[in-house]
Design an enzyme around this catalytic site. Sequence first.
Site, PDB file in Angstrom:
ATOM      1  N   ARG A  23       0.834  -1.207   0.000  1.00 33.28           N
ATOM      2  CA  ARG A  23       0.000   0.000   0.000  1.00 33.28           C
ATOM      3  C   ARG A  23       0.863   1.249   0.000  1.00 33.28           C
ATOM      4  NH1 ARG A  23      -1.675   2.554   4.419  1.00 33.28           N
ATOM      5  NH2 ARG A  23      -1.719   0.664   5.695  1.00 33.28           N
TER       6      ARG A  23
ATOM      7  N   TYR B 294     -15.724  15.622 -17.337  1.00 30.32           N
ATOM      8  CA  TYR B 294     -16.108  14.217 -17.294  1.00 30.32           C
ATOM      9  C   TYR B 294     -17.147  14.036 -16.188  1.00 30.32           C
ATOM     10  CZ  TYR B 294     -15.753   9.339 -15.863  1.00 30.32           C
ATOM     11  OH  TYR B 294     -16.045   8.058 -15.472  1.00 30.32           O
TER      12      TYR B 294
ATOM     13  N   ASP C  70      -6.368  17.795 -16.282  1.00 29.79           N
ATOM     14  CA  ASP C  70      -6.651  16.422 -16.707  1.00 29.79           C
ATOM     15  C   ASP C  70      -6.157  16.270 -18.141  1.00 29.79           C
ATOM     16  OD1 ASP C  70      -7.812  14.044 -17.673  1.00 29.79           O
ATOM     17  OD2 ASP C  70      -9.487  14.205 -16.278  1.00 29.79           O
TER      18      ASP C  70
ATOM     19  N   LYS D 289      -7.409   4.727 -19.883  1.00 33.36           N
ATOM     20  CA  LYS D 289      -7.676   5.115 -21.263  1.00 33.36           C
ATOM     21  C   LYS D 289      -6.438   4.908 -22.149  1.00 33.36           C
ATOM     22  CE  LYS D 289     -11.717   6.414 -19.629  1.00 33.36           C
ATOM     23  NZ  LYS D 289     -11.615   6.433 -18.173  1.00 33.36           N
TER      24      LYS D 289
END
Length: 382
Positions: free
Chosen positions: A49, A101, A173, A198
């Site tokens: 983690r 988005y 972004d 993406k």
Amino acid sequence: MNKKAFNTQCIHGDEKKYDTTGAVSMPIYQSATFAHPSVGESTGFDYSRLQNPTREHLENTIAQLEAGHKALAFSTGMAAVTTLMTLFEPGDHIIASDDLYGGSHRLFHHISMRYGIRFSFTSMADPKEVEALIEKDTKGIFIESPTNPMMQVTDLRQMALLGKSHSLLVMVDNTFLTPYYQRPLALGADVVIHSGTKYLGGHNDTLAGLLVVKDVDLHEKLSFYAKTIGACLSPFDSWLIIRGIKTLPIRMDYQQKSALFLAKWLKEQRQIKHVYYIGLEDHPGYNISISQASGFGGMISFEVTSESLARQILEKVKVIQYAESLGGVETLITYPMLQTHGDIPKPEREAKGINERLLRLSIGLESVEDLLKDLEQAMEDG
């Protein structure tokens, strides 16, 4: 040693070596925890983690590609944006693109606002309009460029200058263009966000999110929040994104070539009212695009003449697949009003042009002739 070309960086990534076997592919360190050599000593890895060698390799690679200081990899793009929002406190004010988005819109409206963060949403086309919204509690500017799905382009240099003059954190972004076509940090931004799901992953087979920063202190803050929240990217998914990045330039160049061809073809069709593609010379952001980016990407939105035609296209496409997401090797068509932007109230959505006639195409790697024929047959008699 001279700096390597972008394509070479994509393939070889970070030069740090973790493996002694000579493995050409970065190993997947599928371990939750790591043994300590002795009391008070560490190999540099303690618990996955906190950090994992495979994830660190990905983070260092994307940081280099974006010309940043450090990067952090998350389980999804929205996990990355959520962690980014932990930098802000109740009462802080953020100015954001008004064409976002749908997931970012949902996060800001339904979660961030609940915790006292305030937002002003506006077009980023005119820096003066953005500056007019700055208040004493304004702490950041959140930008998508190009925006999803209306393909609005922001002058990132101007926004960075505005942010610097008012001591604001400028967040961009960069999912649609990736560092191959656009480097917001080099244009003055402070943080770059990616949905690695993406173009970076590129195969529609995994979820990932990334934050890249150029400031040491900012990275330390975000690193603390990331390990505390715990939405880290797994070793295997890190490896999938590493694999995807290796072919990023080749994929994007091919996708862009096909996208420009199809955008020009769509403009000529009687059933099409408007085509939104930043590579078309009549796009309002075309000149800004060529001044700050080296390419236009593979995303097209277009408005057809009727809702019935939009639904007909979605039901009749065969090579193109009706599915959410973008940036992969398969060409996908999306209905934003029902999918990516379904949670946005109808009046607000339609005011942006996201109506029942709008479709979004993510161009893949199929033959462009096959894609054109598929669109032709899907639009026939419509």
